[in-house]
Design a protein around this motif. Structure first.
Motif, PDB file in Angstrom:
ATOM      1  N   TYR A  66       0.633  -1.072  -0.168  1.00  0.00           N
ATOM      2  CA  TYR A  66       0.032  -0.418   0.186  1.00  0.00           C
ATOM      3  C   TYR A  66       1.137   1.393   0.182  1.00  0.00           C
ATOM      4  O   TYR A  66       0.450   2.292  -0.909  1.00  0.00           O
ATOM      5  CB  TYR A  66      -0.875  -0.156   1.485  1.00  0.00           C
ATOM      6  N   HIS A  67       1.724   1.471   1.106  1.00  0.00           N
ATOM      7  CA  HIS A  67       2.527   2.329   1.215  1.00  0.00           C
ATOM      8  C   HIS A  67       3.564   2.467  -0.172  1.00  0.00           C
ATOM      9  O   HIS A  67       3.816   3.314  -0.685  1.00  0.00           O
ATOM     10  CB  HIS A  67       3.272   2.421   2.227  1.00  0.00           C
ATOM     11  N   SER A  71       1.263   4.005  -3.212  1.00  0.00           N
ATOM     12  CA  SER A  71       1.037   5.274  -3.030  1.00  0.00           C
ATOM     13  C   SER A  71       2.407   6.198  -3.859  1.00  0.00           C
ATOM     14  O   SER A  71       2.411   6.945  -4.386  1.00  0.00           O
ATOM     15  CB  SER A  71       1.243   5.638  -1.161  1.00  0.00           C
ATOM     16  N   HIS A  72       3.913   5.355  -3.405  1.00  0.00           N
ATOM     17  CA  HIS A  72       5.121   6.362  -3.933  1.00  0.00           C
ATOM     18  C   HIS A  72       5.658   5.671  -5.030  1.00  0.00           C
ATOM     19  O   HIS A  72       6.921   6.229  -4.852  1.00  0.00           O
ATOM     20  CB  HIS A  72       5.513   6.383  -2.660  1.00  0.00           C
ATOM     21  N   TRP A 100      -6.049   3.427  -0.786  1.00  0.00           N
ATOM     22  CA  TRP A 100      -5.310   3.659  -0.326  1.00  0.00           C
ATOM     23  C   TRP A 100      -4.860   4.279  -0.459  1.00  0.00           C
ATOM     24  O   TRP A 100      -3.929   5.584   0.102  1.00  0.00           O
ATOM     25  CB  TRP A 100      -4.707   1.970   0.460  1.00  0.00           C
ATOM     26  N   ALA A 101      -4.088   3.670  -1.339  1.00  0.00           N
ATOM     27  CA  ALA A 101      -3.359   4.983  -2.468  1.00  0.00           C
ATOM     28  C   ALA A 101      -3.539   6.321  -2.621  1.00  0.00           C
ATOM     29  O   ALA A 101      -2.826   7.238  -2.440  1.00  0.00           O
ATOM     30  CB  ALA A 101      -2.262   4.347  -3.030  1.00  0.00           C
ATOM     31  N   HIS A 104      -3.948   9.063   0.498  1.00  0.00           N
ATOM     32  CA  HIS A 104      -2.310   8.833   1.110  1.00  0.00           C
ATOM     33  C   HIS A 104      -1.929  10.278   0.660  1.00  0.00           C
ATOM     34  O   HIS A 104      -1.070  10.921   0.837  1.00  0.00           O
ATOM     35  CB  HIS A 104      -1.579   7.487   1.597  1.00  0.00           C
ATOM     36  N   ARG A 105      -1.896   9.924  -1.250  1.00  0.00           N
ATOM     37  CA  ARG A 105      -1.493  11.445  -1.772  1.00  0.00           C
ATOM     38  C   ARG A 105      -1.875  12.628  -1.092  1.00  0.00           C
ATOM     39  O   ARG A 105      -1.441  13.770  -1.524  1.00  0.00           O
ATOM     40  CB  ARG A 105      -1.880  10.650  -3.404  1.00  0.00           C
ATOM     41  N   ARG A 145      -6.097  10.366  -8.931  1.00  0.00           N
ATOM     42  CA  ARG A 145      -4.526  10.788  -7.636  1.00  0.00           C
ATOM     43  C   ARG A 145      -4.019   8.990  -8.462  1.00  0.00           C
ATOM     44  O   ARG A 145      -2.729   9.309  -8.163  1.00  0.00           O
ATOM     45  CB  ARG A 145      -5.291  10.785  -6.511  1.00  0.00           C
ATOM     46  N   VAL A 146      -4.496   8.475  -9.071  1.00  0.00           N
ATOM     47  CA  VAL A 146      -4.163   6.960  -8.996  1.00  0.00           C
ATOM     48  C   VAL A 146      -3.801   6.617 -10.592  1.00  0.00           C
ATOM     49  O   VAL A 146      -4.658   5.450 -10.638  1.00  0.00           O
ATOM     50  CB  VAL A 146      -5.196   5.959  -8.119  1.00  0.00           C
TER      51      VAL A 146
END
Length: 293
Positions: A66-67, A71-72, A100-101, A104-105, A145-146
């Protein structure tokens, strides 16, 4: 100003957008209640090992998946391993990788500002820890965003059917070890995993030290790093978020990164990003100059 939107329904006011959705909150609370069933079954020491083991295996799905990946994009991998990593992450019962991503972003875009979805500075610890998850405004992923993730149909499928991996895990545990394995391996482990993950949104913006003078209140916290396989070096992460390691220095325990290095050695991942020299030098220069709390 645009009204908040939940799915396709326009919400009438910010107050409605932030009102807790009981339909989503009740299952969350029921998992906690069912976890208490461990006091009603015979105890064996290995049940604790099962709960802790599945906590940390799935925590790796959260931290590495996820992170740091979804996300990154702090490393690259194949499409097959990307999907397997997504399945492991989603087995944590923390929704799909796009949800989730995306959130988080957004958190990094507005960290500890009024637009931050889970800032303890803005809304208090309870909201940052878990309240924000059940607000209607946060119910859907902002696919804009994703877009890099939404182009994969298998990830879109997993987003829609995000309950499949945790249900499959729960069913497998029951078939393998009966009710005790289900209670300890799924319900206790998942409850602890949720709150372990949530501490980074809440406690890691309140308690700890600050090596870098970031514009938010992110903190480095060694205890949270132990709970979350290295995510506790949160001030480091907010200063240089593309890095696959969040423990920037050798003494900062970061098991997620150690596992990622092993995966890179066997060719499952590659192009693992780490902080450039100037980031480390800046950290050494600022160390001790910012007040600890």
């Amino acid at each position: 100003m645009q009204r908040p939107v939940e799915g396709t329904r326009t919400l009438s006011s910010p107050e409605e957008a932030d009102r807790l959705n009981l339909v989503k909150l009740i299952p969350f609370l029921l998992v906690h209640v069912v976890a208490l069933g461990v006091f009603l079954v015979p105890f064996k020491a290995w049940y604790v090992g099962l709960a802790v083991g599945l906590y940390y295996v799935r925590m790796f799905g959260v931290t590495a998946g996820y992170h740091r990946y979804f996300s990154h994009r702090s490393y690259k991998t194949s499409r097959i391993f990307q999907f397997l990593l997504a399945c492991l992450a989603v087995s944590s019962a923390q929704k799909g990788v796009m949800w989730w991503a995306a959130h988080h972003r957004d958190h990094h875009r507005h960290s500890d500002q009024p637009e931050d979805v889970h800032s303890p500075v803005q809304r208090g610890l309870w909201w940052a820890h878990m309240g924000w998850i059940f607000a209607p405004r946060n119910g859907e992923a902002n696919l804009a965003r994703v877009a890099d993730l939404a182009r994969f149909p298998e990830l879109r499928w997993l987003e829609r059917w995000n309950l499949v991996p945790p249900i499959a895990l729960a069913a497998g545990l029951f078939l393998w070890g009966g009710l005790p394995a289900l209670l300890w391996g799924f319900f206790v482990s998942t409850t602890l995993l949720w709150h372990g993950t949530f501490t980074i949104n809440s406690l890691a913006h309140v308690f700890g030290s600050r090596r870098y003078a970031t514009p938010d209140d992110s903190r480095n916290n060694w205890f949270l790093a132990l709970l979350t396989l290295g995510e506790g070096w949160h001030n480091n992460h907010h200063f240089y978020r593309p890095a696959a390691n969040q423990g920037f220095f050798w003494w900062e325990f970061d098991p997620t990164f150690y596992a990622l290095k092993v995966l890179s050695w066997v060719g499952l991942i590659w192009d693992v990003r780490t902080p450039p020299r100037h980031v480390l030098e800046e950290g050494s220069r600022q160390a001790g100059s910012l007040k600890s709390t």
